[in-house]
Design an enzyme around this catalytic site. Sequence first.
Site, mmCIF file in Angstrom:
data_model
loop_
_atom_site.group_PDB
_atom_site.id
_atom_site.type_symbol
_atom_site.label_atom_id
_atom_site.label_comp_id
_atom_site.label_asym_id
_atom_site.label_seq_id
_atom_site.Cartn_x
_atom_site.Cartn_y
_atom_site.Cartn_z
ATOM 1 N N LYS A 1 1.011 -0.876 0.079
ATOM 2 C CA LYS A 1 0.149 0.302 0.679
ATOM 3 C C LYS A 1 0.701 1.343 0.253
ATOM 4 O O LYS A 1 0.610 2.284 -0.039
ATOM 5 C CB LYS A 1 -1.134 -0.085 0.823
ATOM 6 C CG LYS A 1 -1.845 -1.110 1.765
ATOM 7 C CD LYS A 1 -2.905 -1.695 0.022
ATOM 8 C CE LYS A 1 -3.709 -1.828 1.144
ATOM 9 N NZ LYS A 1 -3.532 -3.501 1.057
HETATM 10 C C1 LIG Z 1 -4.589 -4.956 0.992
HETATM 11 C C2 LIG Z 1 -3.752 -5.681 0.075
HETATM 12 C C3 LIG Z 1 -3.924 -7.204 -0.344
HETATM 13 C C4 LIG Z 1 -4.772 -7.121 -1.343
HETATM 14 O O1 LIG Z 1 -4.817 -6.401 -2.563
HETATM 15 P P1 LIG Z 1 -6.122 -5.139 -3.050
HETATM 16 O O2 LIG Z 1 -5.906 -4.214 -3.829
HETATM 17 O O3 LIG Z 1 -6.686 -5.004 -1.961
HETATM 18 O O4 LIG Z 1 -6.571 -6.731 -4.446
HETATM 19 C C5 LIG Z 1 -3.354 -7.954 -1.001
HETATM 20 N N1 LIG Z 1 -2.083 -8.189 0.439
HETATM 21 C C6 LIG Z 1 -1.962 -6.939 0.805
HETATM 22 C C7 LIG Z 1 -0.627 -7.719 2.475
HETATM 23 C C8 LIG Z 1 -2.666 -6.108 1.502
HETATM 24 O O5 LIG Z 1 -2.227 -5.783 2.257
#
Ligand SMILES: *Cc1c(COP(=O)(O)O)cnc(C)c1O
Length: 498
Positions: free
Chosen positions: A113
């Site tokens: 993120k």
């Molecule tokens: C948010 C997240 C996901 C999923 O990603 P999306 O964009 O919501 O599909 C997968 N793995 C981790 C560690 C995340 O923080």
Amino acid sequence: MLYQSTRDKSLKVSAAYAVAQGISKDGGLFIPESIPSVSLEDIKNLGEMSYGERAVFVFSKFFTDFSEAEIRYCVDGAYNARNFDSESIMELAHLFNGRYMLELWHGPTCAFKDMALQILPYFLTTSVKKLGIDKKVVILVATSGDTGKAALEGFKDVPGTEILVFYPVDGVSAMQKLQMTTQEGENVSVCAIKGNFDDAQTGVKKIFTDPEIAKKLDENGMMFSSANSINWGRLAPQIVYYVSAYAQLVQDGEITLGEKINICVPTGNFGNILAAYYAKRMGVPINKLICASNSNNVLTDFINTGIYDRNRRFYTTISPSMDILISSNLERLLYILSDGDDEYIRKLYAELAQTGRFEVSDGIKEQLLCDFAAGFCSDDETKAAIKETYDKYSYTMDTHTAVAVKVCDDYAAKTNDGLKTVIASTASPYKFSASVLEALDKLPESTDEFSLTDALNEASSMPVPNALSSLKNKEIRFKGAVDKSQMAEAVFGFLNIK
Ligand SMILES: *Cc1c(COP(=O)(O)O)cnc(C)c1O
């Protein structure tokens, strides 16, 4: 490049407006009116550039209302050695011939993120300025664990912004909770809600689109925006690393220019994999986008049958950031696949709201299976994948990444397509130490977060990220939990308005 709403294509706004607003007032998501392209020649040239330069190249295609200087200001503020512990920002770990782990967790909160949330505050403040808006921007976030912390870090003490994060009280890991409840900054707040992630996301979406609440904010010189992946400013930065990964593999001589690869993404809200889909549509030679889910396998079923049905049991798993049954960004994909048929999207989403289910047309089903493959795995299979990868390749991965590895193995065994594959590695294993250690049969007696960190350090020989070890001495600032029906009140309380 203008942006439309998935639920009203007559609306056309600039990138700055789409980012500042976050979500369209009609409940739809902003989406570029066309998909720009990159040529193989471009990709070849990108291989010789830094991550920041690659980002400038991609952003200049989507943020056409930004000057190059503005884009550079955003990129330089985000992708630098202060924020990331890797000089190349993302790392490509070579697991074995033909499989590459795209490590996206070298930022300040140790999850992918950060790749978007380090730059979003720059995009947002630049957009607000460009639009001549003189209001305080209030960021509301619903998080399944990682977005919350990444958004807090990105927005803390950014002038002209306030940020409030809601997380499901029992839906995040101990480390994730500690990261959020110890958050520093004058403009931040964190609130647990008694519900799951979908409740948090639905609550936030409701607050965003409530005209009464918007009016109240306006009277107080404020406006809402979103740091969730419903904001286009979150999606665009994620496209960069897929383009960048391909360019890097060419540059490193791992693939030849034009060679097709697969990309496998552990998926929750469908944001990360949608970014990979954009990279494909822009011209990056990608064969299949492999959508990996945990036991909350609503997307596996959808891709394989064309029926989206959230009327199913919700599982709390060891990959909590993927414990999601309403994947918001799917709406953007459906808009593209229906050729921008906003009426059709309105109909599907009205159905989803009423019955929790919809079925797409045969034409869309066909396109889904052409671009995507999908699979899921259980917690036991996730742990087995962690152990196997550790034993065979001395590589320690987190639970989310492990879901992708397992689904990718299944796909390779089934199709035998022999293509090289990039797997999005979405979090540092240190964020989910307990589950990772359990998978490795190395869980220590004492299970406080920091004993776990030490044990994982011993098992993996990977350095402990400073961002996590430093939490030890931090004070817990946010202890409250509210009912999911009380979210609007919590917002007013935080903003000190009645
Ligand atoms: C948010 C997240 C996901 C999923 O990603 P999306 O964009 O919501 O599909 C997968 N793995 C981790 C560690 C995340 O923080």
